[in-house]
Design a protein around this motif. Sequence first.
Motif, short mmCIF file in Angstrom:
data_model
loop_
_atom_site.label_atom_id
_atom_site.label_comp_id
_atom_site.label_asym_id
_atom_site.label_seq_id
_atom_site.Cartn_x
_atom_site.Cartn_y
_atom_site.Cartn_z
N PHE A 63 45.41 9.70 42.31
CA PHE A 63 43.99 9.69 42.67
C PHE A 63 43.27 9.00 41.52
N HIS A 64 42.78 7.80 41.80
CA HIS A 64 42.07 7.06 40.75
C HIS A 64 40.61 7.45 40.83
N SER A 65 40.23 8.36 39.95
CA SER A 65 38.91 9.00 40.03
C SER A 65 37.84 8.16 39.34
N ARG A 69 35.96 12.03 35.32
CA ARG A 69 36.13 13.01 36.40
C ARG A 69 37.60 13.19 36.80
N PRO A 72 38.33 17.95 37.11
CA PRO A 72 37.94 18.73 38.29
C PRO A 72 38.80 18.39 39.51
N VAL A 73 39.13 17.11 39.66
CA VAL A 73 39.97 16.69 40.78
C VAL A 73 41.36 17.32 40.64
N PHE A 75 42.25 19.92 38.91
CA PHE A 75 42.13 21.38 39.04
C PHE A 75 42.30 21.78 40.50
N ALA A 76 41.56 21.11 41.37
CA ALA A 76 41.55 21.51 42.79
C ALA A 76 42.82 21.07 43.51
N ILE A 77 43.44 19.98 43.06
CA ILE A 77 44.72 19.59 43.68
C ILE A 77 45.73 20.72 43.44
N HIS B 264 33.72 16.95 42.76
CA HIS B 264 35.03 16.35 42.45
C HIS B 264 36.15 17.34 42.72
N ALA B 434 44.91 6.93 46.02
CA ALA B 434 43.56 7.08 46.58
C ALA B 434 42.66 6.47 45.52
#
Lengths: 285, 599
Positions: A63-65, A69, A72-73, A75-77, B264, B434
């Motif tokens: 996931f290229h955020s 950021r 947070p990404v 964390f939720a994954i 996010h 992604a």
Amino acid sequence: MAKAEDFKTNVKPTWCPGCGNFGLWQSYREALAELGLQPHNTAMVFDIGCCGNAANWHKLYAFHSLHGRTIPVAFAIKIANSELTVVADSGDGGGYGEGGNHFLHTCRTNIDITYIVHNNQIYGLTTGQASPTTEIGLQTKTTPQGQLDRPFHPLQVAIAQGATFVARGFTGDPMQLKNIIKEAIKHKGFSLVDILQPCITWNKLNTFTWYKQRVYKLEEQNWDAKDKEKALAKAGEWGDKIPTGIFYQEQAPSYESQLPQLKDKTLVEQGVQAQDISKFLKEFK
Amino acid sequence: MKNGTKLFTLKIGGEAGQGQQVAGLIFAKACSRGGLYTYDYSEYPSLIRGGLVTYQISVSEEPVFAAYNTVNLLVCLSKAAFINSKKELSDNAAVFYDGDKFKIEPGELPKIRQINLFSLPLTTIIRQAGLLPITANQVTLGAVAAVLDFDRKLLHSMIKDIFGAKGEKVVEMNIKAIEAGFDYAKNNCRIKNYTKLNTKPEKKDKVVITANEAVALGTIAAGCKFFSSYPMTPASSILHNLANWAKESGMVVKQSEDEISAIHMALGASFAGARAMTCTSGGGFALMVEGLALSAMTETPVVIAESQRPGPATGLPTWGGQEDLRFVANTGHGDFIRIVLTPGDAKEAYFLTPWAFNLAEKYQVPVIILLDKFISEGHESVADLTDKKIIINRGKLLTREQLGKIKEYKRYELTKDGVSFRALPGMAGGVHIANSDEHDEFGFSTEGFMPEIRIRQVDKRYAKLPAILKDLPKPRFYGSKKAKTTLIGWGSVKGPVLEALKSLPEGRYNFIHFTAVNPIDAAEVGKMLKGSGKLVLIESNKTGQFGDLLKQNLNVDFERKILKYSGIPFYPEELIEELSLKKATAIKIVKSKKKVKVK
């Protein structure tokens, strides 16, 4: 079994020849392979910058955020699918500057993710501005009179904020770096791996030689990584001598392991069905 | 109801911390259980103690969609409450005030109306009945029940339900407090020809619910498994409820360090394959904007509930308005589609939430549920909240088996409908990026040297539009087709407009209410407006934001715009007054000056 090469796409890296990132990438891929991971069960969240561009040559679920950021990404994954190995990958700008608040607070969660920060003490992709870890006095594009701000101390901050695995690697020592990354991924909780990674194009002070002359390994000093107070002091050591290795490690329940919602199945495995809400309606009657 | 009134409005005012909102809700549920319908509205400042807090509730035998401004019974727990609300009193209104704390002289009453003024000395009543001061609210409710001839059994039953967990003694004391208030008022507060609230035997068939609570229920119904949010009034109660239910619902609810993190996180959970959502108000949404664009570029589904309050900046934190439509419909860097849904009440909020998740997953776009304080915090009696089946549609989401049959998986494959198949981390054969950078079909970053790839991907993302337009909730038409004038509104204006239509001459106005405001289906709306007469726009903002949005899409003109931006909702009376005027004037309502009799 996946090999280190299996974590590589066909895309050619766009880093400068001689960039410390090449060594970091090699150590990282070897670590993943030696841990027996597969590209499809590894998720990695990339920041923006030279490190972030590497999303294109890492073969795994990427996931290229946005800038700052990643955590947070990530964390939720991990919450959504706790069976994945989750790594967030950032630079000193995104990790400690733009994403500083996420860094502070994710340390507190002890979510089982690994946070790799490419620390070259400068902004690379945006062509040489001061970063949060730039040394006092360094002249950069944005600090032509020399940097006035004191540098950020990521390891001390992480320890103070409750991170349970805090380490520093150096791209000049790929074997040690690989081992640190392996330990970080194996660690059940939030792991910070700050990696000294010289930028050969924009940072003419903190060069490969500069680091090489200063680094020494904690593991060669009989270091006790369980002592938090000593770790906090050691993490502040910076100058003629720069310690590398695992500064601090603590066994504590990870965030996701404490959620009853994940006890039987991951959130993703649970699937999506229309849920009956009648039991929640009672309080409104 | 009897005595010629169709509807009754009670208002309780006092300082923050005096519990008028709790007491009000007990009354609302008691009415609802007794076969009546209620709608409430509360005003309060952004502080914990002191200030002025008011709670008002309109009660009717038929469904009521908004709180009325005209007060029939005013309970003043502080002098400020009286001063603030006395101009709203109706003819033959009753006023209770806590005579132990302050005095209201008859000379202070509005002179043009017959008003029944009574001291309700709460401290004395409580002391004489041997109660604790904390029961003052129940004493008040007892007195209210006395003058309305309201069945106290309904209140007793509410007390048992609310305080039951605290033990029998607490229940007993609170019931005793109701009786003490009732007895006092029976003996001391007599009003000729006053409203009687006739109830039926208790039945727990309705729910008394806000749109926020309905959204929270809809989130569970939709199978959402991950919710991250940072508290912000008036959105917070969505977060509170979901956190409270998390263990039972199986949803993971995370209070994040800020709104940037909240969105996010939702994107991360969604990328991994869980349904995910966040909520905030306008100021928090401002922080989420980069995440909105990230959702669009990576085509990661996400649902965002945004409950508006007046801005700009901190604005009026605990008040309401519809000022963020232009913002949410246009914000975010770059060109991309986002869907904006605008429920007008709790029931629409409940059903549109799973709908939002379906839209987000079917089209892999961000979906915003735009609420505001009025419906987010206004409780409404709803008889049939869950009467329709919830349908789950995850769109082009691959199973492992389906993915196994694909030779060369492309996350951003160019398709006719613009939607590409999603593979989830953990699935062999689906590895991809992604990518927040513009990318090719596989997800690899592309640069402007290959403009054809860029153009194809932008066009692919926009190719979703025709199907999205067909899949949005249609504007809803109310009233007679033959009416000469059509009222246009969205979101929370629905309630006050429907109430106003009850009192306006039949056939003079009809109403089109929009529950989806972006993107606009110009053809569909054009068809609806064909043959309609003059248009009147009704919005709770200064500039008529939805009117502008419609004008961007259609050739429409508004004869009038009724705009209110005081932070207070439209009251039905104001709309009745405005729309009763023979001549069209572009009056912007600030506060109704003249009293209008409700038929």
